[in-house]
Design a protein around this motif. Structure first.
Motif, PDB file in Angstrom:
ATOM      1  N   ALA A 114       6.878  -6.382   0.386  1.00 38.88           N
ATOM      2  CA  ALA A 114       5.787  -5.512  -0.064  1.00 38.88           C
ATOM      3  C   ALA A 114       5.444  -4.461   0.978  1.00 38.88           C
ATOM      4  O   ALA A 114       5.201  -3.296   0.655  1.00 38.88           O
ATOM      5  N   SER A 115       5.444  -4.869   2.236  1.00 37.42           N
ATOM      6  CA  SER A 115       5.057  -3.955   3.312  1.00 37.42           C
ATOM      7  C   SER A 115       6.023  -2.787   3.469  1.00 37.42           C
ATOM      8  O   SER A 115       5.595  -1.653   3.708  1.00 37.42           O
ATOM      9  N   TYR A 116       7.311  -3.048   3.302  1.00 38.26           N
ATOM     10  CA  TYR A 116       8.305  -2.034   3.620  1.00 38.26           C
ATOM     11  C   TYR A 116       9.056  -1.452   2.429  1.00 38.26           C
ATOM     12  O   TYR A 116       9.555  -0.334   2.512  1.00 38.26           O
ATOM     13  N   LEU A 117       9.168  -2.191   1.348  1.00 37.21           N
ATOM     14  CA  LEU A 117      10.051  -1.772   0.259  1.00 37.21           C
ATOM     15  C   LEU A 117       9.352  -1.582  -1.074  1.00 37.21           C
ATOM     16  O   LEU A 117      10.014  -1.387  -2.099  1.00 37.21           O
ATOM     17  N   VAL A 118       8.031  -1.639  -1.083  1.00 35.36           N
ATOM     18  CA  VAL A 118       7.247  -1.347  -2.287  1.00 35.36           C
ATOM     19  C   VAL A 118       6.407  -0.105  -2.005  1.00 35.36           C
ATOM     20  O   VAL A 118       5.608  -0.096  -1.066  1.00 35.36           O
ATOM     21  N   ASP A 119       6.590   0.929  -2.793  1.00 36.83           N
ATOM     22  CA  ASP A 119       5.872   2.182  -2.579  1.00 36.83           C
ATOM     23  C   ASP A 119       4.521   2.218  -3.295  1.00 36.83           C
ATOM     24  O   ASP A 119       3.580   2.830  -2.801  1.00 36.83           O
ATOM     25  N   ASP A 120       4.445   1.587  -4.451  1.00 38.77           N
ATOM     26  CA  ASP A 120       3.221   1.614  -5.238  1.00 38.77           C
ATOM     27  C   ASP A 120       2.134   0.762  -4.575  1.00 38.77           C
ATOM     28  O   ASP A 120       2.317  -0.435  -4.362  1.00 38.77           O
ATOM     29  N   GLU A 121       1.007   1.380  -4.240  1.00 36.99           N
ATOM     30  CA  GLU A 121      -0.042   0.679  -3.496  1.00 36.99           C
ATOM     31  C   GLU A 121      -0.669  -0.455  -4.300  1.00 36.99           C
ATOM     32  O   GLU A 121      -1.003  -1.506  -3.745  1.00 36.99           O
ATOM     33  N   ASP A 122      -0.836  -0.259  -5.592  1.00 38.62           N
ATOM     34  CA  ASP A 122      -1.401  -1.319  -6.431  1.00 38.62           C
ATOM     35  C   ASP A 122      -0.471  -2.526  -6.482  1.00 38.62           C
ATOM     36  O   ASP A 122      -0.924  -3.681  -6.464  1.00 38.62           O
ATOM     37  N   GLU A 123       0.826  -2.245  -6.568  1.00 33.20           N
ATOM     38  CA  GLU A 123       1.803  -3.338  -6.577  1.00 33.20           C
ATOM     39  C   GLU A 123       1.807  -4.067  -5.242  1.00 33.20           C
ATOM     40  O   GLU A 123       1.910  -5.298  -5.189  1.00 33.20           O
ATOM     41  N   GLN A 124       1.683  -3.316  -4.152  1.00 28.72           N
ATOM     42  CA  GLN A 124       1.580  -3.948  -2.839  1.00 28.72           C
ATOM     43  C   GLN A 124       0.405  -4.920  -2.807  1.00 28.72           C
ATOM     44  O   GLN A 124       0.544  -6.074  -2.363  1.00 28.72           O
ATOM     45  N   LEU A 125      -0.744  -4.479  -3.259  1.00 33.66           N
ATOM     46  CA  LEU A 125      -1.938  -5.330  -3.235  1.00 33.66           C
ATOM     47  C   LEU A 125      -1.749  -6.569  -4.095  1.00 33.66           C
ATOM     48  O   LEU A 125      -2.167  -7.671  -3.707  1.00 33.66           O
ATOM     49  N   ARG A 126      -1.104  -6.407  -5.253  1.00 34.73           N
ATOM     50  CA  ARG A 126      -0.860  -7.577  -6.120  1.00 34.73           C
ATOM     51  C   ARG A 126       0.019  -8.596  -5.399  1.00 34.73           C
ATOM     52  O   ARG A 126      -0.199  -9.810  -5.498  1.00 34.73           O
ATOM     53  N   ARG A 127       1.006  -8.094  -4.686  1.00 35.12           N
ATOM     54  CA  ARG A 127       1.919  -9.014  -3.988  1.00 35.12           C
ATOM     55  C   ARG A 127       1.227  -9.709  -2.819  1.00 35.12           C
ATOM     56  O   ARG A 127       1.447 -10.894  -2.573  1.00 35.12           O
TER      57      ARG A 127
END
Length: 285
Positions: free
Chosen positions: A108-121
């Motif tokens: 999530a920290s490095y390979l997810v660009d969508d901020e909402d998706e990061q927070l979900r993870r």
């Protein structure tokens, strides 16, 4: 959701250099896990996890099978197959939460660009870690994985908002518990150093000290310990740079740049460290 196949971006480098088949994993383990103090999952360790987890242990899995499954999950993680590592760890319940949470949060920290998706993870990793805390409270990484996930979540929603929600206190307590169980947990020292620095940066040293117990001296002490424990770890130097900027701003910009440069030049030992070094490199380019 993080479990959807299509949602996972691939590790952007050749993974061959970070493959640890057979006995290579055990030989490399002390270096690979100098930061998180994760014990090597051999049969003895697996048996201890099964006993400690009790009813939360995976059904129908003996020590040898659990050891093999955990080793494969960690091989996936180190190679950069973060989705496989997450799914394998999640399938084992609390005894696999350490690798599952780490794979989920690092990806999530490095390979997810969508901020909402990061927070979900991060939220998902936090929930997995909470289950691990309930089942395996004596494991330092049950507490550390929760702190790491919620720390990243707090950064995502802003430290100021996290303070209002009481997340900062939860993160600090989890880190302190991790260090009580594993005093040489370098990543917990790093995270606790950042806790102090980020609060001081947001609310100032006086309010930060009185309300949250945040102290610049504690921040510097913890990051110094982490650097001493893991001098070859890119993330320790990355977070040292971040801490310097939080506490001192432009006054220590050159020192922060030097720390980023050191992180960028270190030879990665696994996919996570390659991504850490990539991040450091991006800060100085």
């Amino acid at each position: 959701m993080a479990t959807k196949k299509s949602a996972w971006a691939k590790f952007p480098h050749a993974a061959k250099a970070y493959d640890y088949p057979g006995d290579k994993l055990a030989k490399a383990w002390p270096a690979l896990h100098a930061g998180d103090a994760e014990p090597f999952p051999d049969d003895k360790r697996a048996a201890a996890l099964i006993k400690a987890a009790g009813k939360a242990a995976p059904k129908g899995v003996d020590a040898a099978a659990l050891a093999g499954a955990l080793q494969e999950a960690w091989r996936d993680f180190h190679r950069g197959d973060f989705q496989q590592a997450f799914e394998a760890g999640q399938a084992l319940g609390p005894v696999g939460a350490s690798v599952a949470c780490k794979a989920l949060a690092i990806h999530a920290s490095y390979l997810v660009d969508d901020e909402d998706e990061q927070l979900r993870r991060y939220e998902q990793a936090g929930k997995l870690a909470e289950a691990a805390i309930a089942a395996l409270p004596g494991e330092a990484n049950s507490h550390y994985r929760f702190a790491h996930a919620m720390g990243r979540y707090s950064q995502g929603i802003s430290i100021a908002k996290a303070l209002k929600l009481g997340l900062a206190t939860k993160v600090r307590k989890a880190l302190e518990q991790a260090l009580e169980l594993a005093p040489k947990h370098a990543e917990a020292h790093t995270a606790l150093g950042l806790y102090h620095a980020e609060i001081i940066d947001k609310v100032g040293s006086m309010i930060g000290g009185l309300t949250y117990g945040a102290k610049a001296s504690e921040a510097e002490k913890h990051i110094a310990t982490a650097l001493k424990l893991t001098p070859a770890s890119p993330i320790a130097h990355v977070e040292h740079a971040n801490l310097l900027l939080l506490l001192h701003g432009d006054k220590r910009e050159d020192d922060a740049a030097a720390a980023f440069e050191k992180a960028a030049k270190l030879k990665p030992r696994d996919a996570m460290e390659a991504l850490d070094a990539d991040f450091a490199r991006a800060q100085i380019e």
